[in-house]
Design an enzyme around this catalytic site. Structure first.
Site, short mmCIF file in Angstrom:
data_model
loop_
_atom_site.label_atom_id
_atom_site.label_comp_id
_atom_site.label_asym_id
_atom_site.label_seq_id
_atom_site.Cartn_x
_atom_site.Cartn_y
_atom_site.Cartn_z
N ARG A 26 -21.83 2.63 23.78
CA ARG A 26 -22.18 3.93 23.19
C ARG A 26 -21.45 5.09 23.88
O ARG A 26 -21.98 6.19 23.96
CB ARG A 26 -23.69 4.17 23.20
CG ARG A 26 -24.47 3.15 22.40
CD ARG A 26 -25.81 3.69 21.94
NE ARG A 26 -26.56 2.63 21.25
CZ ARG A 26 -27.76 2.19 21.64
NH1 ARG A 26 -28.37 2.72 22.67
NH2 ARG A 26 -28.36 1.23 20.96
N ARG B 31 -24.16 10.82 21.56
CA ARG B 31 -24.90 12.08 21.58
C ARG B 31 -24.95 12.77 22.94
O ARG B 31 -25.33 13.92 23.03
CB ARG B 31 -26.32 11.85 21.08
CG ARG B 31 -26.39 11.57 19.59
CD ARG B 31 -27.81 11.28 19.15
NE ARG B 31 -28.27 9.99 19.64
CZ ARG B 31 -29.53 9.58 19.52
NH1 ARG B 31 -30.44 10.34 18.95
NH2 ARG B 31 -29.88 8.38 19.98
N ARG C 141 -20.28 15.30 14.66
CA ARG C 141 -21.33 14.75 13.80
C ARG C 141 -21.88 15.82 12.87
O ARG C 141 -22.15 15.56 11.69
CB ARG C 141 -22.45 14.15 14.64
CG ARG C 141 -23.65 13.78 13.79
CD ARG C 141 -24.43 12.62 14.26
NE ARG C 141 -25.64 12.49 13.47
CZ ARG C 141 -26.63 11.68 13.77
NH1 ARG C 141 -26.57 10.93 14.85
NH2 ARG C 141 -27.69 11.62 13.00
N ASP D 239 -21.58 1.08 13.18
CA ASP D 239 -22.95 0.69 13.47
C ASP D 239 -23.17 -0.74 12.99
O ASP D 239 -22.55 -1.16 12.01
CB ASP D 239 -23.93 1.64 12.75
CG ASP D 239 -25.36 1.45 13.24
OD1 ASP D 239 -26.09 0.61 12.64
OD2 ASP D 239 -25.75 2.10 14.21
N TYR E 261 -33.52 -6.50 11.74
CA TYR E 261 -33.57 -5.21 11.04
C TYR E 261 -33.72 -5.40 9.53
O TYR E 261 -34.45 -4.67 8.86
CB TYR E 261 -32.31 -4.39 11.33
CG TYR E 261 -32.28 -3.80 12.71
CD1 TYR E 261 -32.93 -2.60 13.00
CD2 TYR E 261 -31.59 -4.43 13.75
CE1 TYR E 261 -32.90 -2.05 14.27
CE2 TYR E 261 -31.56 -3.89 15.03
CZ TYR E 261 -32.21 -2.70 15.28
OH TYR E 261 -32.19 -2.18 16.55
#
Length: 343
Positions: A25, A29, A38, A75, A152
């Protein structure tokens, strides 16, 4: 030249004085420049599917820190979307998906042949990166491992114990196995296309492997990984594969050899003396700094970085975190870590 890229040298089994380094990652962020890009994209999925902006956020940490590898910004849930699942992201809560809890749900999914229409922007991002990355920086493609992706798709979201997936595995084994097989074939096709587009290394993230025990671990973590790697190696024998069966515990032992992985990524819970003795004998090990230290910083970040480097210094090692860097990490602490590692 590709042979001189530090990451590829470690993956080929070379022991280096200073291990190559990247972070899971690393485009994310915690970086103000990522947040700005973003915002420009509008939302997370729009960023993933915009090749120019996805390449930009992939390049941002390379420009800032000079990591030895870039990992394409994407992702693990893009593959389910390409297979026909509905996928959306809820701000502050994470991903949501349409669920697969029965044979009829499974039958609504599409086949593997059509995935590239959806996933083509990811390949375009890789092509941009191949031309724009510094010549010494390796390019990593990735996918989620079948078990983790299935959790998921079955639950429709992330869950603390992967309970819905375990329940389907118990109550409707045929549908569960069909889903694992579909994701496995989709992953082979997806990673093959990433390699064709320029990925020099691929990584399989099995974030929830640790909740599989005994025969289930072998059947649904190890076996699909082995199938994916064997198919990729048949097509692209020179492309190394990193496997990350997170929190596998004792099941890390022999995993690289059994699956054909060139490198085993380990989580923060793994004892380093044990890893050096039991895991490094089979090849490269990647890990395993605690991401919390990227928030905390200070002397403990420095000492832990040096301790990990030293503990794994007698074999091939890629320095990384034991899980992804968190949004509250201080970008300055990445510099502290790199200075401690590289001197």
């Amino acid at each position: 030249m590709a042979e001189q890229k530090k990451l590829l040298r470690a993956l080929a089994g070379e022991t280096l004085d200073v291990p190559p380094v990247w972070m899971m990652r690393q485009a994310g962020r915690y970086l103000p420049e990522y947040r700005a890009t973003r915002a420009q994209a509008g939302d997370f999925l729009s960023l993933c599917y915009n090749p120019e902006l996805a390449a930009e956020v992939t390049l941002q940490p390379i420009r800032r820190y000079g990591f030895d590898a870039a990992i394409v910004f994407a992702d693990i849930l893009l593959l389910p979307q390409a297979l026909g699942a509905d996928v959306w992201f809820v701000t502050g809560e994470g991903p949501r998906l349409s669920t697969v809890t029965s044979a009829s749900d499974f039958n609504k999914l599409t086949g593997v042949d059509g995935i590239h229409e959806t996933l083509n922007p990811i390949y375009e991002t890789l092509k941009i990166l191949k031309s724009e990355l510094p010549k010494e920086t390796a390019l990593i493609g990735f996918a989620g491992a079948p078990w983790t992706v299935a959790t998921y798709m079955i639950a429709g979201r992330g869950t603390p114990d992967q309970g819905p997936a375990h329940a389907l595995k118990s109550t409707d084994r045929e549908t569960f196995q069909n889903l694992i097989d579909l994701i496995t074939e989709g992953t082979i096709s997806y990673l093959s296309a990433q390699i064709e587009a320029g990925a020099e290394v691929v990584k399989l993230f099995d974030s929830w492997a640790g909740s599989l025990k005994g025969a289930d671990f072998n059947d649904f973590a190890l076996a699909p990984t082995k199938r994916i790697i064997s198919q990729l190696k048949a097509r692209y024998p020179h492309i190394p594969v990193i496997a990350f069966p997170r929190e596998a515990g004792d099941a890390y032992v022999g995993f690289a050899k059994a699956t054909g992985a060139d490198c085993l990524a380990i989580d923060t819970k793994v004892d380093l003396a044990w890893a050096a003795k039991e895991l490094q004998k089979d090849g490269c090990v990647q890990g395993n700094l605690d991401p919390k230290l990227m928030v905390e910083g200070g002397d403990r970040l420095i000492s832990e970085t040096k301790r990990i480097k030293e503990a794994l210094s007698n074999g091939p090692h890629i320095f990384n975190l034991g899980h992804g860097i968190t949004p509250d990490a201080d970008p300055a602490n990445v510099d502290v870590m790199l200075k401690a590692l590289r001197g």
